[in-house]
Design an enzyme around this catalytic site. Structure first.
Site, PDB file in Angstrom:
ATOM      1  N   PHE A 113      -6.438   8.733  -8.675  1.00 23.60           N
ATOM      2  CA  PHE A 113      -7.379   7.914  -7.919  1.00 23.60           C
ATOM      3  C   PHE A 113      -8.000   8.791  -6.831  1.00 23.60           C
ATOM      4  O   PHE A 113      -7.283   9.507  -6.134  1.00 23.60           O
ATOM      5  CB  PHE A 113      -6.613   6.742  -7.305  1.00 23.60           C
ATOM      6  CG  PHE A 113      -7.475   5.695  -6.672  1.00 23.60           C
ATOM      7  CD1 PHE A 113      -8.148   4.765  -7.442  1.00 23.60           C
ATOM      8  CD2 PHE A 113      -7.599   5.630  -5.295  1.00 23.60           C
ATOM      9  CE1 PHE A 113      -8.936   3.787  -6.844  1.00 23.60           C
ATOM     10  CE2 PHE A 113      -8.389   4.654  -4.694  1.00 23.60           C
ATOM     11  CZ  PHE A 113      -9.058   3.734  -5.470  1.00 23.60           C
ATOM     12  N   ASP A 184       2.868   8.457  -7.158  1.00 23.36           N
ATOM     13  CA  ASP A 184       2.093   7.307  -6.706  1.00 23.36           C
ATOM     14  C   ASP A 184       2.272   6.176  -7.723  1.00 23.36           C
ATOM     15  O   ASP A 184       1.888   6.311  -8.890  1.00 23.36           O
ATOM     16  CB  ASP A 184       0.605   7.676  -6.550  1.00 23.36           C
ATOM     17  CG  ASP A 184      -0.172   6.555  -5.870  1.00 23.36           C
ATOM     18  OD1 ASP A 184       0.200   5.379  -6.053  1.00 23.36           O
ATOM     19  OD2 ASP A 184      -1.152   6.851  -5.157  1.00 23.36           O
ATOM     20  N   TYR A 209      -0.767  -4.888  -2.948  1.00 27.69           N
ATOM     21  CA  TYR A 209      -1.733  -5.969  -3.219  1.00 27.69           C
ATOM     22  C   TYR A 209      -2.104  -6.054  -4.689  1.00 27.69           C
ATOM     23  O   TYR A 209      -2.823  -6.949  -5.088  1.00 27.69           O
ATOM     24  CB  TYR A 209      -3.001  -5.822  -2.367  1.00 27.69           C
ATOM     25  CG  TYR A 209      -3.584  -4.420  -2.339  1.00 27.69           C
ATOM     26  CD1 TYR A 209      -4.340  -3.949  -3.396  1.00 27.69           C
ATOM     27  CD2 TYR A 209      -3.366  -3.580  -1.255  1.00 27.69           C
ATOM     28  CE1 TYR A 209      -4.859  -2.660  -3.381  1.00 27.69           C
ATOM     29  CE2 TYR A 209      -3.873  -2.292  -1.229  1.00 27.69           C
ATOM     30  CZ  TYR A 209      -4.616  -1.838  -2.295  1.00 27.69           C
ATOM     31  OH  TYR A 209      -5.117  -0.570  -2.281  1.00 27.69           O
ATOM     32  N   LYS A 210      -1.644  -5.098  -5.504  1.00 26.34           N
ATOM     33  CA  LYS A 210      -1.958  -5.131  -6.943  1.00 26.34           C
ATOM     34  C   LYS A 210      -0.895  -5.979  -7.648  1.00 26.34           C
ATOM     35  O   LYS A 210      -0.883  -7.187  -7.480  1.00 26.34           O
ATOM     36  CB  LYS A 210      -2.068  -3.706  -7.474  1.00 26.34           C
ATOM     37  CG  LYS A 210      -3.288  -2.979  -6.890  1.00 26.34           C
ATOM     38  CD  LYS A 210      -3.344  -1.492  -7.213  1.00 26.34           C
ATOM     39  CE  LYS A 210      -4.578  -0.855  -6.570  1.00 26.34           C
ATOM     40  NZ  LYS A 210      -4.468   0.610  -6.433  1.00 26.34           N
ATOM     41  N   ARG A 356     -11.967  -3.266 -17.328  1.00 25.18           N
ATOM     42  CA  ARG A 356     -10.504  -3.293 -17.173  1.00 25.18           C
ATOM     43  C   ARG A 356      -9.964  -4.720 -17.214  1.00 25.18           C
ATOM     44  O   ARG A 356     -10.553  -5.623 -16.609  1.00 25.18           O
ATOM     45  CB  ARG A 356     -10.081  -2.744 -15.803  1.00 25.18           C
ATOM     46  CG  ARG A 356     -10.418  -1.346 -15.499  1.00 25.18           C
ATOM     47  CD  ARG A 356      -9.592  -0.855 -14.332  1.00 25.18           C
ATOM     48  NE  ARG A 356      -9.793  -1.616 -13.078  1.00 25.18           N
ATOM     49  CZ  ARG A 356      -9.222  -1.300 -11.928  1.00 25.18           C
ATOM     50  NH1 ARG A 356      -8.389  -0.276 -11.858  1.00 25.18           N
ATOM     51  NH2 ARG A 356      -9.448  -2.019 -10.836  1.00 25.18           N
TER      52      ARG A 356
HETATM   53  C1  LIG Z   1      -5.373   1.251  -5.357  1.00 20.77           C
HETATM   54  C2  LIG Z   1      -5.057   2.689  -5.118  1.00 20.77           C
HETATM   55  C3  LIG Z   1      -5.253   3.266  -3.847  1.00 20.77           C
HETATM   56  C4  LIG Z   1      -5.862   2.496  -2.709  1.00 20.77           C
HETATM   57  O1  LIG Z   1      -5.454   2.988  -1.476  1.00 20.77           O
HETATM   58  P1  LIG Z   1      -5.598   2.120  -0.159  1.00 20.77           P
HETATM   59  O2  LIG Z   1      -5.412   3.086   0.941  1.00 20.77           O
HETATM   60  O3  LIG Z   1      -4.524   1.065  -0.213  1.00 20.77           O
HETATM   61  O4  LIG Z   1      -6.950   1.480  -0.155  1.00 20.77           O
HETATM   62  C5  LIG Z   1      -4.868   4.592  -3.675  1.00 20.77           C
HETATM   63  N1  LIG Z   1      -4.344   5.307  -4.683  1.00 20.77           N
HETATM   64  C6  LIG Z   1      -4.158   4.783  -5.919  1.00 20.77           C
HETATM   65  C7  LIG Z   1      -3.568   5.620  -7.010  1.00 20.77           C
HETATM   66  C8  LIG Z   1      -4.537   3.471  -6.171  1.00 20.77           C
HETATM   67  O5  LIG Z   1      -4.396   2.955  -7.392  1.00 20.77           O
END
Ligand SMILES: *Cc1c(COP(=O)(O)O)cnc(C)c1O
Length: 397
Positions: A113, A184, A209-210, A356
């Site tokens: 990400f 992660d 939150y996911k 998705r």
């Molecule tokens: C959803 C996601 C994020 C989002 O990070 P926030 O700081 O919570 O906005 C970061 N890394 C990955 C791999 C994600 O899937």
């Protein structure tokens, strides 16, 4: 006892008639969150500043951390909750680099990400001379773990395709090469069983939150392997990660263990919602969840590919190689997804062409999958993505 998914479904407040396949992006509202929010608002109203002492607010980062630790196979007492995932990535990566001080390379992959990569770049620039981020293609990641690598920073599940890495295997290779591994688990925690401790993770981070349904902007988590807990330095030396915050010493001294990865004042309201969301997991066997997720995912893959010749599957069909989402590619994916949403089937879109669908057995069953397939067939068959109303891009896709 096998997990009762009819029971877990009843624990969520979902609008009637909606097939919500976006729980990989934002989980739905757990019913218990309302009462829990009411309680914390009453605490705030009645106790005011006394709430910090009398209502357990100050302990939430570690008490929530323990509840999440159980879901990700982390050692008890070694997970903390707070901040956002981007911050937790920074902290974990900085600590891991400090534990491997003679090396300068952070290795990640192009399926990560972007925020993880941005945070890494910013950190490496601050560290200075010689520090660099190296990216491999996901399939080439294992071979790219060489003796130059200080830290392997890897997100288990690709947010676009749902492709899943074999983290214990990559981690074993990293350790054999003298590198540390930061996992992660953004798309893993609450999606399937995770073996943070037995899989060898040096640090693990993720968001809530996911798949954990903690609510929009719910705080993230960071877990440290017990072998590093007292040696890992905190890059962000906030007062609540101090050994004795209320001594207000001018000199910093880290709190014991994972407590040093706290930064500032905990977001108590958000943490209360997360606390309620974690109640849902009592009585859920993550192996049952995984089996059900694969079954529902297979149903969506089979149905959609049979009904929609224009879609191509972006997710690996092999169960071991996928997380808990199914993605398809279509050049008009954005507009097609808006047409689906207008039909009560909610997924989302990731540039350039990924549609998705999150597979979340806690509140989804065959009926929703079949509705999604039917709606996809209609949208694709009638080329509804041509409708200009569906082509206007919103800020959040
Ligand atoms: C959803 C996601 C994020 C989002 O990070 P926030 O700081 O919570 O906005 C970061 N890394 C990955 C791999 C994600 O899937």
């Amino acid at each position: 006892m096998p997990t009762d998914f009819a029971r877990t479904r009843a624990l969520f407040d979902l609008p009637p008639g909606l097939a919500y396949l976006d729980g990989n992006s934002l989980g739905p509202l757990p019913r218990a969150a309302r009462a829990r929010m009411d309680r914390v608002l009453r605490e705030w109203g009645h106790e005011l500043i006394g709430g910090w002492n009398r209502c357990g607010w100050m302990d939430l980062p570690l008490s929530l951390g323990d509840r999440i630790g159980r879901l990700i196979g982390a050692a008890p007492g070694h997970t903390v909750v707070g901040d956002t995932l981007s911050i937790k990535v920074y902290q974990a990566l900085a600590a891991a680099l400090a534990l491997n001080p003679t090396r300068r390379i952070v290795l990640s992959d192009t399926g990560n990400f972007p925020s993880d990569l941005y945070m890494a770049e910013g950190l490496l620039r601050t560290l200075g001379e010689g520090y660099a981020l190296r990216l491999a293609e996901p399939e080439a990641l294992e071979d790219a773990i060489t003796e130059e690598v200080a830290v392997l920073l890897v997100t288990e599940v690709d947010y676009r395709t749902g492709r899943r890495h074999d983290l214990p295997r990559l981690t074993a290779r990293a350790h054999a090469m003298g590198a540390l591994a930061v996992w992660d688990l953004a798309h893993s925690a609450g999606a399937f069983p995770v073996e943070t401790a037995s899989g060898g993770a040096d640090f693990a981070v993720g968001c809530t939150y996911k798949f954990l349904n903690g609510g929009p902007g719910a705080p993230a988590f960071l877990s440290v392997a017990p072998r590093h807990a007292e040696a890992a330095p905190a890059a962000l030396q906030g007062w609540l990660g101090h050994r004795a915050p209320f001594a207000f010493d001018l000199a910093y001294a880290p709190a014991a263990g994972v407590g040093r990865f706290r930064v500032g004042t905990p977001p108590v309201l958000a943490m209360a919602a997360l606390d309620a969301a974690l109640d849902v997991w009592d009585g859920v066997d993550l192996h049952d969840l995984r089996a059900r997720s694969l079954e529902l995912g297979d149903r969506l893959i089979r149905g959609a590919l049979a009904a929609c010749p224009d879609l191509s599957l972006a997710t690996p069909p092999e169960p071991a190689l996928r997380g808990s989402q199914v993605s398809f590619r279509h050049p008009e994916g954005y507009a097609a997804m808006q047409a689906l949403i207008a039909r009560g089937v909610v997924g989302d879109f990731r540039a350039p062409d990924i549609m998705r669908f999150g597979i979340t057995p806690l509140y989804l069953g065959e009926a929703e999958i079949d509705r999604a397939v039917e709606a996809l067939a209609e949208v694709m068959g009638r080329r509804l993505w041509e409708d200009p109303a569906f082509r206007r891009r919103a800020a959040v896709t």
